[in-house]
Design a protein around this motif. Structure first.
Motif, PDB file in Angstrom:
ATOM      1  N   ARG A 185       3.061  23.449   2.909  1.00 37.17           N
ATOM      2  CA  ARG A 185       2.280  23.338   4.128  1.00 37.17           C
ATOM      3  C   ARG A 185       2.693  22.091   4.892  1.00 37.17           C
ATOM      4  O   ARG A 185       2.994  21.056   4.306  1.00 37.17           O
ATOM      5  CB  ARG A 185       0.796  23.269   3.789  1.00 37.17           C
ATOM      6  N   THR A 186       2.724  22.198   6.191  1.00 38.95           N
ATOM      7  CA  THR A 186       3.084  21.046   7.014  1.00 38.95           C
ATOM      8  C   THR A 186       1.831  20.260   7.371  1.00 38.95           C
ATOM      9  O   THR A 186       0.750  20.816   7.562  1.00 38.95           O
ATOM     10  CB  THR A 186       3.790  21.503   8.300  1.00 38.95           C
ATOM     11  N   GLY A 187       2.001  18.960   7.479  1.00 32.71           N
ATOM     12  CA  GLY A 187       0.865  18.121   7.815  1.00 32.71           C
ATOM     13  C   GLY A 187      -0.033  17.872   6.615  1.00 32.71           C
ATOM     14  O   GLY A 187       0.198  18.367   5.520  1.00 32.71           O
ATOM     15  N   PHE A 188      -1.073  17.094   6.826  1.00 34.78           N
ATOM     16  CA  PHE A 188      -2.007  16.745   5.763  1.00 34.78           C
ATOM     17  C   PHE A 188      -3.341  17.412   6.051  1.00 34.78           C
ATOM     18  O   PHE A 188      -3.876  17.307   7.146  1.00 34.78           O
ATOM     19  CB  PHE A 188      -2.163  15.230   5.678  1.00 34.78           C
ATOM     20  N   HIS A 189      -3.898  18.096   5.022  1.00 34.25           N
ATOM     21  CA  HIS A 189      -5.092  18.906   5.253  1.00 34.25           C
ATOM     22  C   HIS A 189      -6.295  18.442   4.442  1.00 34.25           C
ATOM     23  O   HIS A 189      -7.340  19.075   4.472  1.00 34.25           O
ATOM     24  CB  HIS A 189      -4.793  20.370   4.915  1.00 34.25           C
ATOM     25  N   GLY A 190      -6.168  17.349   3.698  1.00 26.36           N
ATOM     26  CA  GLY A 190      -7.272  16.897   2.875  1.00 26.36           C
ATOM     27  C   GLY A 190      -7.896  15.614   3.393  1.00 26.36           C
ATOM     28  O   GLY A 190      -7.955  15.381   4.602  1.00 26.36           O
ATOM     29  N   ARG A 191      -8.354  14.777   2.456  1.00 30.54           N
ATOM     30  CA  ARG A 191      -8.900  13.468   2.772  1.00 30.54           C
ATOM     31  C   ARG A 191      -8.039  12.417   2.078  1.00 30.54           C
ATOM     32  O   ARG A 191      -7.732  12.554   0.889  1.00 30.54           O
ATOM     33  CB  ARG A 191     -10.356  13.349   2.302  1.00 30.54           C
ATOM     34  N   HIS A 192      -7.669  11.385   2.798  1.00 30.03           N
ATOM     35  CA  HIS A 192      -6.854  10.331   2.214  1.00 30.03           C
ATOM     36  C   HIS A 192      -7.681   9.511   1.233  1.00 30.03           C
ATOM     37  O   HIS A 192      -8.831   9.173   1.498  1.00 30.03           O
ATOM     38  CB  HIS A 192      -6.288   9.420   3.306  1.00 30.03           C
ATOM     39  N   ALA A 193      -7.085   9.211   0.084  1.00 34.49           N
ATOM     40  CA  ALA A 193      -7.779   8.465  -0.956  1.00 34.49           C
ATOM     41  C   ALA A 193      -8.004   7.022  -0.530  1.00 34.49           C
ATOM     42  O   ALA A 193      -7.194   6.447   0.206  1.00 34.49           O
ATOM     43  CB  ALA A 193      -6.967   8.502  -2.244  1.00 34.49           C
ATOM     44  N   PRO A 194      -9.089   6.400  -0.995  1.00 27.83           N
ATOM     45  CA  PRO A 194      -9.266   4.958  -0.777  1.00 27.83           C
ATOM     46  C   PRO A 194      -8.092   4.183  -1.350  1.00 27.83           C
ATOM     47  O   PRO A 194      -7.371   4.660  -2.227  1.00 27.83           O
ATOM     48  CB  PRO A 194     -10.568   4.647  -1.530  1.00 27.83           C
ATOM     49  N   LYS A 195      -7.924   2.956  -0.912  1.00 33.73           N
ATOM     50  CA  LYS A 195      -6.729   2.176  -1.208  1.00 33.73           C
ATOM     51  C   LYS A 195      -6.425   2.073  -2.694  1.00 33.73           C
ATOM     52  O   LYS A 195      -5.276   2.202  -3.108  1.00 33.73           O
ATOM     53  CB  LYS A 195      -6.869   0.783  -0.600  1.00 33.73           C
ATOM     54  N   LEU A 196      -7.430   1.830  -3.537  1.00 36.87           N
ATOM     55  CA  LEU A 196      -7.191   1.603  -4.959  1.00 36.87           C
ATOM     56  C   LEU A 196      -7.546   2.805  -5.831  1.00 36.87           C
ATOM     57  O   LEU A 196      -7.550   2.694  -7.061  1.00 36.87           O
ATOM     58  CB  LEU A 196      -7.979   0.376  -5.429  1.00 36.87           C
ATOM     59  N   ALA A 197      -7.805   3.946  -5.215  1.00 39.40           N
ATOM     60  CA  ALA A 197      -8.223   5.128  -5.994  1.00 39.40           C
ATOM     61  C   ALA A 197      -7.125   5.656  -6.899  1.00 39.40           C
ATOM     62  O   ALA A 197      -7.394   6.319  -7.902  1.00 39.40           O
ATOM     63  CB  ALA A 197      -8.686   6.229  -5.050  1.00 39.40           C
ATOM     64  N   ALA A 198      -5.873   5.375  -6.560  1.00 35.34           N
ATOM     65  CA  ALA A 198      -4.750   5.881  -7.353  1.00 35.34           C
ATOM     66  C   ALA A 198      -4.448   5.013  -8.565  1.00 35.34           C
ATOM     67  O   ALA A 198      -3.636   5.400  -9.412  1.00 35.34           O
ATOM     68  CB  ALA A 198      -3.501   5.976  -6.479  1.00 35.34           C
ATOM     69  N   GLY A 199      -5.082   3.867  -8.695  1.00 36.96           N
ATOM     70  CA  GLY A 199      -4.753   2.942  -9.769  1.00 36.96           C
ATOM     71  C   GLY A 199      -4.879   3.550 -11.151  1.00 36.96           C
ATOM     72  O   GLY A 199      -5.885   4.171 -11.481  1.00 36.96           O
ATOM     73  N   GLY A 200      -3.824   3.394 -11.966  1.00 33.49           N
ATOM     74  CA  GLY A 200      -3.833   3.926 -13.319  1.00 33.49           C
ATOM     75  C   GLY A 200      -3.432   5.375 -13.423  1.00 33.49           C
ATOM     76  O   GLY A 200      -3.735   6.031 -14.426  1.00 33.49           O
ATOM     77  N   ILE A 201      -2.718   5.896 -12.443  1.00 34.72           N
ATOM     78  CA  ILE A 201      -2.248   7.287 -12.469  1.00 34.72           C
ATOM     79  C   ILE A 201      -0.720   7.305 -12.491  1.00 34.72           C
ATOM     80  O   ILE A 201      -0.066   6.554 -11.768  1.00 34.72           O
ATOM     81  CB  ILE A 201      -2.762   8.074 -11.255  1.00 34.72           C
ATOM     82  N   TYR A 202      -0.171   8.171 -13.343  1.00 35.23           N
ATOM     83  CA  TYR A 202       1.266   8.462 -13.335  1.00 35.23           C
ATOM     84  C   TYR A 202       1.489   9.851 -12.731  1.00 35.23           C
ATOM     85  O   TYR A 202       0.650  10.747 -12.875  1.00 35.23           O
ATOM     86  CB  TYR A 202       1.827   8.496 -14.760  1.00 35.23           C
ATOM     87  N   THR A 203       2.655  10.029 -12.097  1.00 33.93           N
ATOM     88  CA  THR A 203       3.049  11.351 -11.630  1.00 33.93           C
ATOM     89  C   THR A 203       4.567  11.481 -11.743  1.00 33.93           C
ATOM     90  O   THR A 203       5.284  10.478 -11.783  1.00 33.93           O
ATOM     91  CB  THR A 203       2.605  11.591 -10.173  1.00 33.93           C
ATOM     92  N   ASN A 204       5.040  12.719 -11.821  1.00 32.78           N
ATOM     93  CA  ASN A 204       6.488  12.929 -11.828  1.00 32.78           C
ATOM     94  C   ASN A 204       7.004  12.934 -10.404  1.00 32.78           C
ATOM     95  O   ASN A 204       6.315  13.343  -9.471  1.00 32.78           O
ATOM     96  CB  ASN A 204       6.850  14.247 -12.526  1.00 32.78           C
ATOM     97  N   ASP A 205       8.205  12.459 -10.225  1.00 29.40           N
ATOM     98  CA  ASP A 205       8.857  12.453  -8.911  1.00 29.40           C
ATOM     99  C   ASP A 205      10.233  13.075  -9.111  1.00 29.40           C
ATOM    100  O   ASP A 205      11.215  12.384  -9.385  1.00 29.40           O
ATOM    101  CB  ASP A 205       8.967  11.017  -8.389  1.00 29.40           C
ATOM    102  N   PRO A 206      10.325  14.418  -9.030  1.00 29.22           N
ATOM    103  CA  PRO A 206      11.520  15.116  -9.509  1.00 29.22           C
ATOM    104  C   PRO A 206      12.778  14.929  -8.685  1.00 29.22           C
ATOM    105  O   PRO A 206      13.860  15.222  -9.164  1.00 29.22           O
ATOM    106  CB  PRO A 206      11.086  16.586  -9.508  1.00 29.22           C
ATOM    107  N   SER A 207      12.657  14.431  -7.459  1.00 21.63           N
ATOM    108  CA  SER A 207      13.878  14.270  -6.676  1.00 21.63           C
ATOM    109  C   SER A 207      14.807  13.228  -7.298  1.00 21.63           C
ATOM    110  O   SER A 207      15.979  13.494  -7.548  1.00 21.63           O
ATOM    111  CB  SER A 207      13.539  13.906  -5.227  1.00 21.63           C
ATOM    112  N   PRO A 208      14.306  12.000  -7.637  1.00 21.97           N
ATOM    113  CA  PRO A 208      15.161  11.076  -8.393  1.00 21.97           C
ATOM    114  C   PRO A 208      14.994  11.236  -9.898  1.00 21.97           C
ATOM    115  O   PRO A 208      15.596  10.496 -10.664  1.00 21.97           O
ATOM    116  CB  PRO A 208      14.647   9.708  -7.938  1.00 21.97           C
ATOM    117  N   ASN A 209      14.137  12.214 -10.328  1.00 21.40           N
ATOM    118  CA  ASN A 209      13.882  12.443 -11.753  1.00 21.40           C
ATOM    119  C   ASN A 209      13.298  11.209 -12.428  1.00 21.40           C
ATOM    120  O   ASN A 209      13.711  10.815 -13.514  1.00 21.40           O
ATOM    121  CB  ASN A 209      15.158  12.891 -12.475  1.00 21.40           C
TER     122      ASN A 209
END
Length: 343
Positions: A56-80
């Motif tokens: 989907r193009t564009g952003f359709h949700g709600r942006h997280a607060p600044k520190l809400a992502a703290g302590g989360i890992y995710t995969n980033d498959p383009s650079p692996n």
């Protein structure tokens, strides 16, 4: 023609031939075409492209607060690589050098990265993006998901792209007996050291859940399907909450979340769901936070991490999405550090 092949051909999704279809070590007479799994036999993705083939193009949700992502890992498959969000803000990178689908964090905060090119990497926690502690050789197949209580001193359960599940330690990996399993195996481990896997049944072409008492090769996995109370339309990541319920993510448009109790008894009891996750796309893998109040998943359709409120007996509600830090738009997973069951 089996049902999964028929679905794939009718919808025109990208599929791949999976060579090692049986989880019990036997060699099938022919390979099967499965939803999800794009690329060569050595570089497959768990994304089911029936649901996530159109970004989907564009952003359709709600942006997280600044520190809400703290302590989360995710995969980033383009650079692996694996991307980590620091608890005080900012990001860090683990350069894995392989191909990453699902990732795991053990109860001590160590990061477990199943490398798509046949090894398991463990990075020191509980700090984010700690140094490499060990690499475990895994020649069973393309490692795609992992979970553990103590990855350094105990057993790591590893799911593969070829319908196999293994119990791995620092000395190597041993295949678990997984009757009738085919396709990507998503895995979880409870606080007692029992393991679970979500995959397709080779005979019915339907998703099923496998339970491994003690996560040991000495005990064969028990398959649970619709007759045992487990129902799912497509596979996805699984987790265990602090009540020892199995939290099952089903890929879809949108994906859905279902919570089951007592699956280790041989019969799953529905707690809640299936609940559509309205973070506006197809989540592939997801995990709970240490206090079990948040559930985060990697949305392959929107290239975001979607975060929900969680309570086993209540319908999850969408909170916000994380969009910063990615080098590509195809994230699949989100894993908390520390994870569920760690406290």
């Amino acid at each position: 023609m089996n049902n999964l092949t028929s679905v794939a051909l009718r919808t025109g999704v990208a599929v791949a031939l999976l060579a090692g279809c049986s989880g019990n070590g036997s060699s099938p007479s022919s390979s099967r075409m499965m939803p999800g799994g794009v690329g060569s036999a050595s570089k497959l993705t768990a994304v089911d492209w029936r649901f996530a083939q159109i970004h989907r193009t564009g952003f359709h949700g709600r942006h997280a607060p600044k520190l809400a992502a703290g302590g989360i890992y995710t995969n980033d498959p383009s650079p692996n690589d694996v991307l980590g969000y620091l608890k005080k803000g900012g990001t860090c990178i683990e350069i894995t050098g392989g191909y990453v689908n699902g990732i795991g964090v053990d109860f001590k905060g160590n990061l477990i990265v199943p490398d798509g090119f046949n090894n398991i990497q463990v990075y020191q926690g509980p700090m984010m993006c700690g140094p490499l502690l060990m690499t475990i050789t895994d020649s069973i197949g393309q490692a795609a998901d992992a979970a553990a209580k103590d990855a350094v001193n105990g057993t790591i359960v590893v799911g593969h792209a070829n319908g196999t599940v293994a119990a791995c330690k620092s000395s190597g990996c041993r295949r678990l007996t997984s009757p009738n399993m085919i396709g990507f195996a998503q895995v979880a481990m409870d606080k007692n050291g029992n393991c679970y896997a979500d995959a397709y049944d080779v005979n019915t072409s339907s998703p099923a859940l496998w339970y491994y008492a003690g996560c040991t090769p000495r005990v064969a996995g028990i398959e649970l399907g619709s007759a045992q109370g487990f129902t799912e339309n497509a596979t996805g990541g699984i987790d265990i909450d602090n009540k020892q319920n199995v939290v099952v993510l089903e890929q879809g448009a949108p994906s859905r979340l279902t919570v089951y109790s007592d699956c280790g008894s041989g019969t799953c009891t529905l707690v809640t769901g299936p609940t559509p996750l309205i973070g506006y796309g197809d989540c592939v893998y997801g995990h709970l936070s240490s206090q079990n109040e948040r559930y985060a998943c990697g949305d392959a359709s929107t290239g975001t991490i979607d975060i929900y409120n969680y309570l086993p007996s209540r319908t999850p509600s969408y909170l916000y999405s994380i969009t910063n830090g990615f080098s590509s738009g195809l994230t699949e997973d989100a894993s908390y550090n520390p994870p569920s069951q760690s406290k």
